[in-house]
Design an enzyme around this catalytic site. Sequence first.
Site, PDB file in Angstrom:
ATOM      1  N   HIS A  22     -39.065   5.275  35.427  1.00 42.02           N
ATOM      2  CA  HIS A  22     -39.984   5.708  34.835  1.00 42.02           C
ATOM      3  C   HIS A  22     -39.779   6.885  33.941  1.00 42.02           C
ATOM      4  O   HIS A  22     -40.115   7.099  32.715  1.00 42.02           O
ATOM      5  CB  HIS A  22     -41.172   6.104  35.690  1.00 42.02           C
ATOM      6  CG  HIS A  22     -41.615   4.993  36.414  1.00 42.02           C
ATOM      7  ND1 HIS A  22     -42.941   4.226  36.291  1.00 42.02           N
ATOM      8  CD2 HIS A  22     -41.100   4.051  37.323  1.00 42.02           C
ATOM      9  CE1 HIS A  22     -43.100   3.120  36.909  1.00 42.02           C
ATOM     10  NE2 HIS A  22     -41.830   3.077  37.515  1.00 42.02           N
ATOM     11  N   ASP A 122     -48.041   7.751  32.207  1.00 42.26           N
ATOM     12  CA  ASP A 122     -47.636   6.357  32.875  1.00 42.26           C
ATOM     13  C   ASP A 122     -48.701   5.724  33.266  1.00 42.26           C
ATOM     14  O   ASP A 122     -49.721   5.868  34.031  1.00 42.26           O
ATOM     15  CB  ASP A 122     -46.831   6.905  33.997  1.00 42.26           C
ATOM     16  CG  ASP A 122     -45.839   5.756  34.674  1.00 42.26           C
ATOM     17  OD1 ASP A 122     -46.310   4.316  34.657  1.00 42.26           O
ATOM     18  OD2 ASP A 122     -44.767   5.974  35.104  1.00 42.26           O
TER      19      ASP A 122
END
Length: 473
Positions: A22, A122
């Site tokens: 990520h 995210d």
Amino acid sequence: MVMEGKPQAPHVLIFPLPFQGHINSMLKLAELLSLAGITITFLNTPHSHHQLTHHSDVLSRFSRFPTFRFCTITDGLSPDHPRTIEFFAQIIASFDTVTKPIFKHWLISGHFGPDLTCVVLDAFFKNLIDAEDAEIKQPIFGFRTVSGCSVWAYLRVPHLIEDGQLPIRGEEDMDRMITNIPAMENLLRCRDLPGFCRVTDTNDSVLQFVVKQTQQSYQFHALILNSFEDLEGPILSNIRTLCPNLYAIGPLHALLKTKLSHETESMNNLWQVDQSCLAWLDNQPPGSVIYVSFGSITVMGNRGLMEFWHGLVKSGRNFLWVIRPDLVKGGEIEIPAELEEGTKQRGYIVGWAPQEKVLSHEAVGGFLTHSGWNSTLESIVAGKPMVCWPYTADQQVNSRFVSNVWKLGVDMKDLCDRESVATMVNDVMVNRKEEFMRSASEMAELAGRSVSPGGSSYADFDRLVNEIRLLSQ
Ligand code: UDP
């Protein structure tokens, strides 16, 4: 100071989930937006920030952007918490109780500066912001770092439950075909659904969490995916029916290379990189090496390790293998002499590799991967066929697409024995090499075109920058 009458420079806050895959792709986005003249605040947990700044050159690399800054926010966990995927539920719970209120307070109190234009969050973290929260004024863009095909599968999970296709009824049910996911008809078996679906109770808390986060993708101002039209066009069209403002701007690492006028390798590592494997690769014949890496979060037991090791030696191919310091869970083991010998002759083992460089090295002929989305895209861009051994989450879907849709390799899902390892490595490296190399080269060409001027991802990235600029006016 903002001059009256003058348009403000846009300022974007980027906040990834604290895992390597990520952070890596969201830092690439941060670098791309910085190159476009946008001010960036990159928010990390202190733990990730510490690892990142110790094992990569991010501080010096980003110092060329005077308006870029790193910032940290607590994850609420004790300093010695392992923070591995096995503790995912704990990590998420801590974010919810500790991080969320601080994050909200910071957003509404102007902690990041009075000029904040928008947030790129995210999308796995949708729970950090309540959709109906009127106090948060900035538009929130969601960045889902996984594949479009897995996002689409997650979006369909509630329908699968309603239809009685989920839950999976044990091991004997794993090959049952899933019939009602548009654009994936007759493609996914139960075993190819996202890893979180492997539960016998559909109320499982992690499954429910992931599904809820994905459903809430509709509530983002826009959704950003690290993908491209020629790879996932039909899937992206389906996602657009639910999230119309979708930006497909991948492969991000390739787009970044296009935008950088000189070749600077961007390394966003949370582990110490062992560059020595590049010199080893320099001494191997072209296309002779299978590169083996299971990404940043996969763990396996001693038995699994031994099966892979025997399989690699048995395959007769040269291999470069990343064994992360925390890959194997199990006590000390004795390594049989034949493995020591086989590795000395044909293998090289490192704790963490410069993966993008390794994949683009001409000695590498294939990639035995856990099918993480970054690794999959990096392999696609480098034109290297794959042997897929998915571990969790989106990887089960990605590996099915690699083998059955894009025809870029073979899927070793749910097998972990030396015979399968040796056979599948040789399928990719020798027996079906031409077939896979042809499709891998074609897909690499399409990936390259998508991030070049006139390409779909290149254009979508420009559209994203324009939208951010408009929001700041
Ligand atoms: N990676 C690396 N060196 C390694 C192993 C992995 O640089 O030895 C990088 C890889 O290039 C990728 C990331 O770590 O960008 C892993 O992300 P991915 O989505 O593939 O898998 P995850 O770690 O999230 O499971």
